[in-house]
Design an enzyme around this catalytic site. Structure first.
Site, mmCIF file in Angstrom:
data_model
loop_
_atom_site.group_PDB
_atom_site.id
_atom_site.type_symbol
_atom_site.label_atom_id
_atom_site.label_comp_id
_atom_site.label_asym_id
_atom_site.label_seq_id
_atom_site.Cartn_x
_atom_site.Cartn_y
_atom_site.Cartn_z
ATOM 1 N N GLY A 55 0.818 -1.213 0.000
ATOM 2 C CA GLY A 55 0.000 0.000 0.000
ATOM 3 C C GLY A 55 0.850 1.260 0.000
ATOM 4 N N ASP A 56 0.206 2.397 -0.272
ATOM 5 C CA ASP A 56 0.853 3.710 -0.246
ATOM 6 C C ASP A 56 2.003 3.823 -1.244
ATOM 7 O OD1 ASP A 56 -0.896 4.331 1.840
ATOM 8 O OD2 ASP A 56 0.484 3.497 3.331
ATOM 9 N N ASN B 94 -10.261 2.605 4.438
ATOM 10 C CA ASN B 94 -8.914 2.262 4.909
ATOM 11 C C ASN B 94 -7.864 2.865 3.985
ATOM 12 O OD1 ASN B 94 -9.623 0.556 2.788
ATOM 13 N ND2 ASN B 94 -8.796 -1.302 3.713
ATOM 14 N N ALA B 95 -8.254 3.104 2.722
ATOM 15 C CA ALA B 95 -7.318 3.649 1.738
ATOM 16 C C ALA B 95 -7.128 5.140 1.979
ATOM 17 C CB ALA B 95 -7.876 3.426 0.330
ATOM 18 N N HIS C 58 -5.337 8.064 -0.519
ATOM 19 C CA HIS C 58 -4.582 8.377 -1.735
ATOM 20 C C HIS C 58 -4.355 9.878 -1.787
ATOM 21 C CE1 HIS C 58 -6.406 4.498 -3.694
ATOM 22 N NE2 HIS C 58 -5.685 4.257 -2.620
ATOM 23 N N ARG D 245 4.703 5.229 8.978
ATOM 24 C CA ARG D 245 4.842 3.976 8.227
ATOM 25 C C ARG D 245 6.183 3.337 8.528
ATOM 26 N NH1 ARG D 245 2.787 7.105 2.819
ATOM 27 N NH2 ARG D 245 0.561 7.081 3.288
HETATM 28 P P1 GDP Z 1 -1.438 5.566 -2.385
HETATM 29 O O1 GDP Z 1 -2.228 5.125 -1.214
HETATM 30 O O2 GDP Z 1 -0.818 4.431 -3.122
HETATM 31 O O3 GDP Z 1 -2.193 6.484 -3.303
HETATM 32 O O4 GDP Z 1 -0.222 6.402 -1.800
HETATM 33 P P2 GDP Z 1 -0.314 7.551 -0.668
HETATM 34 O O5 GDP Z 1 -0.920 8.758 -1.285
HETATM 35 O O6 GDP Z 1 -0.932 7.014 0.567
HETATM 36 O O7 GDP Z 1 1.207 7.748 -0.325
HETATM 37 C C1 GDP Z 1 2.113 8.209 -1.292
HETATM 38 C C2 GDP Z 1 2.719 9.529 -0.790
HETATM 39 O O8 GDP Z 1 3.833 9.859 -1.573
HETATM 40 C C3 GDP Z 1 1.767 10.715 -0.910
HETATM 41 O O9 GDP Z 1 2.070 11.621 0.128
HETATM 42 C C4 GDP Z 1 2.139 11.326 -2.260
HETATM 43 O O10 GDP Z 1 1.849 12.710 -2.351
HETATM 44 C C5 GDP Z 1 3.626 11.091 -2.276
HETATM 45 N N1 GDP Z 1 4.239 10.852 -3.580
HETATM 46 C C6 GDP Z 1 3.752 10.182 -4.646
HETATM 47 N N2 GDP Z 1 4.709 10.085 -5.600
HETATM 48 C C7 GDP Z 1 5.792 10.706 -5.115
HETATM 49 C C8 GDP Z 1 7.129 10.901 -5.601
HETATM 50 O O11 GDP Z 1 7.497 10.472 -6.684
HETATM 51 N N3 GDP Z 1 8.002 11.559 -4.787
HETATM 52 C C9 GDP Z 1 7.636 12.043 -3.569
HETATM 53 N N4 GDP Z 1 8.553 12.676 -2.850
HETATM 54 N N5 GDP Z 1 6.393 11.863 -3.072
HETATM 55 C C10 GDP Z 1 5.511 11.206 -3.838
HETATM 56 P P1 IMO Z 2 -3.795 2.614 0.334
HETATM 57 O O1 IMO Z 2 -4.918 2.459 -0.662
HETATM 58 C C1 IMO Z 2 -1.411 1.020 3.641
HETATM 59 C C2 IMO Z 2 -3.290 -2.067 6.109
HETATM 60 C C3 IMO Z 2 -3.547 -1.638 7.536
HETATM 61 C C4 IMO Z 2 -3.411 -2.975 8.244
HETATM 62 C C5 IMO Z 2 -4.022 -3.952 7.247
HETATM 63 C C6 IMO Z 2 -5.471 -4.308 7.535
HETATM 64 O O2 IMO Z 2 -3.655 3.983 0.879
HETATM 65 O O3 IMO Z 2 -2.549 2.017 -0.226
HETATM 66 P P2 IMO Z 2 -7.744 -2.927 7.367
HETATM 67 O O4 IMO Z 2 -8.190 -1.682 8.067
HETATM 68 O O5 IMO Z 2 -7.753 -2.816 5.873
HETATM 69 O O6 IMO Z 2 -8.463 -4.165 7.829
HETATM 70 O O7 IMO Z 2 -6.206 -3.127 7.831
HETATM 71 O O8 IMO Z 2 -3.932 -3.321 5.964
HETATM 72 N N1 IMO Z 2 -3.840 -1.181 5.087
HETATM 73 C C7 IMO Z 2 -3.131 -0.288 4.392
HETATM 74 N N2 IMO Z 2 -1.830 0.066 4.500
HETATM 75 N N3 IMO Z 2 -2.183 1.594 2.698
HETATM 76 C C8 IMO Z 2 -3.479 1.229 2.564
HETATM 77 O O9 IMO Z 2 -4.276 1.704 1.573
HETATM 78 C C9 IMO Z 2 -4.015 0.269 3.452
HETATM 79 N N4 IMO Z 2 -5.234 -0.298 3.608
HETATM 80 C C10 IMO Z 2 -5.110 -1.197 4.595
HETATM 81 O O10 IMO Z 2 -2.602 -0.704 7.984
HETATM 82 O O11 IMO Z 2 -2.042 -3.312 8.391
HETATM 83 MG MG MG Z 3 -2.280 5.408 0.861
#
Ligand code: GDP
Ligand code: IMO
Ligand code: MG
Length: 435
Positions: free
Chosen positions: A9-10, A35-36, A38, A313
């Site tokens: 994730g993330d 839970n997500a 973005h 994280r």
């Molecule tokens: P997602 O859940 O997969 O959409 O990812 P998240 O948004 O939770 O986490 C990614 C984080 O990295 C966010 O704070 C974005 O703004 C940031 N991000 C995405 N791509 C880049 C990158 O190439 N460089 C940096 N420094 N940050 C990035």
């Molecule tokens: P995005 O879309 C990171 C993790 C939780 C926990 C496990 C189960 O932003 O990538 P849940 O609440 O889903 O039953 O938790 O999954 N988890 C994530 N970790 N990014 C996410 O979503 C997550 N969605 C769930 O931290 O370990």
């Molecule tokens: Mg995320």
């Protein structure tokens, strides 16, 4: 096309979906729930999305919440209002009538289970069995809601919010089934109050509720572009992830068909998102985890704090064994490497290219989280780079060491790198054909 995370994730799915959305007519979420988290940065302004696809930030696109998503209606209404008050046009939002509703008792159950698991882990009766651990969920009710969906009779779907008779019957049944189990949680199981709140939320969402299965198949058959946005990550997939330290849904590309009603043969290419290092939130194994200043530095530079829960994280080196496995399970035809800029300034970059498990070497990802917890990573060391690459807009302009790092990812996984992200901004993206 589907965009999926290839780690825990993330990975930056939101940023890449936002970057790609311009070329599509609809962006569709197919799994997960609130839970997500973005994050998308446009013109220096940061938007946090939880239930709504990132396509909402591209004017004129449909943003569809598919049937495979579990929706907390209160959280969705707050998200809609928050975006609208930031000036985002939310008129393209469509919600599947088949999506399941996360009820307050699901969140209570999620929290209660986590608390009981935590206490059990300290209980002498279980010794030091690593099988007994909390999961570190987001406590958003995701697992209990999906469990109820599979249990069927008492599960509430979005369409039920608009039918007071059905809603009342299901909630009364659910309360009857849950009363004993949730006594300890203090959660109110008053059906009348629950129905009143849920049907009020239903009325608010009513104009957006549609049969998205027909809507999406009509788009596909008329040649429109549909982009499927994965939530969570492949290694959190309920079947293919590090079970039991996973979420409740199918996060891989395999989740698109059941989560939208669009058949697998119509999904198109799969773009896998790989963060240039590893992160994980919650419990469960992370073989390359760093507990030192290098890890702290990556966490700070990458702003590695949860978009949903704010939790720091956990951070580790890139794990190519895990990524290659995720490429296989997803059928990834291209990789977008994100957050490459965060690695700038690290003298030696370590990349996990194998595991040692119970005395044997392997390049295969184990079947469950407990086995993964026993592996020792085998590293390949790569030269790092010092330059700030946030302004790079072509592969050639990246430092040689950064290109070698990308080459290793492509060579190890056998999947070409089609995009590289060097910053959170929409424009901080390199597409391979522009290199
Ligand atoms: P997602 O859940 O997969 O959409 O990812 P998240 O948004 O939770 O986490 C990614 C984080 O990295 C966010 O704070 C974005 O703004 C940031 N991000 C995405 N791509 C880049 C990158 O190439 N460089 C940096 N420094 N940050 C990035
Ligand atoms: P995005 O879309 C990171 C993790 C939780 C926990 C496990 C189960 O932003 O990538 P849940 O609440 O889903 O039953 O938790 O999954 N988890 C994530 N970790 N990014 C996410 O979503 C997550 N969605 C769930 O931290 O370990
Ligand atoms: Mg995320």
């Amino acid at each position: 096309m589907a965009v999926v995370g290839l780690q825990w994730g993330d990975e930056g799915k939101g940023k890449i979906v936002d970057h790609l959305a311009e070329g599509f007519d609809a962006v569709v979420r197919y799994n997960g729930g609130a839970n997500a988290g973005h994050s998308v940065v446009i013109g220096g302004k940061r938007f946090a999305l939880h239930l709504i696809p990132a396509g909402i930030l591209s004017p004129g696109k449909l943003a569809v919440i598919g049937n495979g998503v579990v929706i907390d209606p209160g959280a969705l209404i707050r998200e809609i209002d928050g975006l609208a008050s930031s000036g985002v046009d939310v008129s393209g939002l469509v919600i599947s009538d088949r999506a399941h509703v996360v009820m307050p008792y699901h969140q209570a159950e999620d929290g209660l289970r986590e608390d009981i698991l935590k206490r059990a882990a300290e209980d002498e009766e279980f010794g030091d069995s690593s099988a007994v651990s909390h999961i570190g969920t987001t406590r958003r009710g995701i697992g209990p809601c999906y469990a109820e969906k599979v249990q069927r009779s008492s599960a509430v779907r979005i369409g039920d919010l608009l039918n007071i008779e059905v809603l009342t019957a299901k909630v009364e049944l659910a309360c009857r089934l849950k009363r004993a189990g949730l006594a300890e949680s203090g959660c109110s199981l008053d059906p009348a109050a629950l129905v009143a709140a849920a049907s009020e939320q239903g009325l608010r969402l009513a104009p957006m509720i549609r049969d998205t299965t027909y809507l999406l198949n009509d788009l596909v058959s008329s040649g429109k572009g549909v982009l499927f946005e994965g939530a969570n990550g492949s290694l959190l997939d309920v079947d293919h992830g590090t079970y039991p330290f996973v979420t409740g849904s199918s996060c891989t590309s395999a989740g698109v068909a059941p989560g939208t009603g669009v058949p697998a043969c119509s999904i198109g290419p799969v773009l896998g998102i790989v963060k240039a290092y590893s992160t994980r939130v919650g419990a469960g194994p992370l073989p390359t985890e760093l507990h030192d200043a290098t890890g702290d530095g990556i966490r700070d530079r990458g702003r590695e704090f949860g978009t949903t829960t704010g939790r720091p994280r956990r951070v580790g080196w890139l794990d190519l064994v895990a990524v290659k496995y995720a490429c296989m399970v997803n059928g990834a035809s291209g990789i977008a490497v994100t957050l490459l800029d965060v690695l700038s300034g690290i003298r030696t970059l370590r990349v996990c290219v194998g595991y040692e498990l119970d005395g044997a070497s392997t390049e295969r990802f184990p079947a469950d989280g407990l086995s993964l917890g026993r592996v020792r990573p085998v590293y390949k060391d790569m030269d790092g780079f010092d330059q700030d690459i946030a302004g790079c807009r072509s592969l050639q302009s990246l430092p040689r060491q950064a290109r070698e790092y990308l080459d290793l990812v492509a060579a190890y996984t056998g999947v070409p790198i089609s995009m590289v992200s060097v910053g959170p901004g929409r424009e901080q993206t390199i597409t391979a054909d522009r290199s």
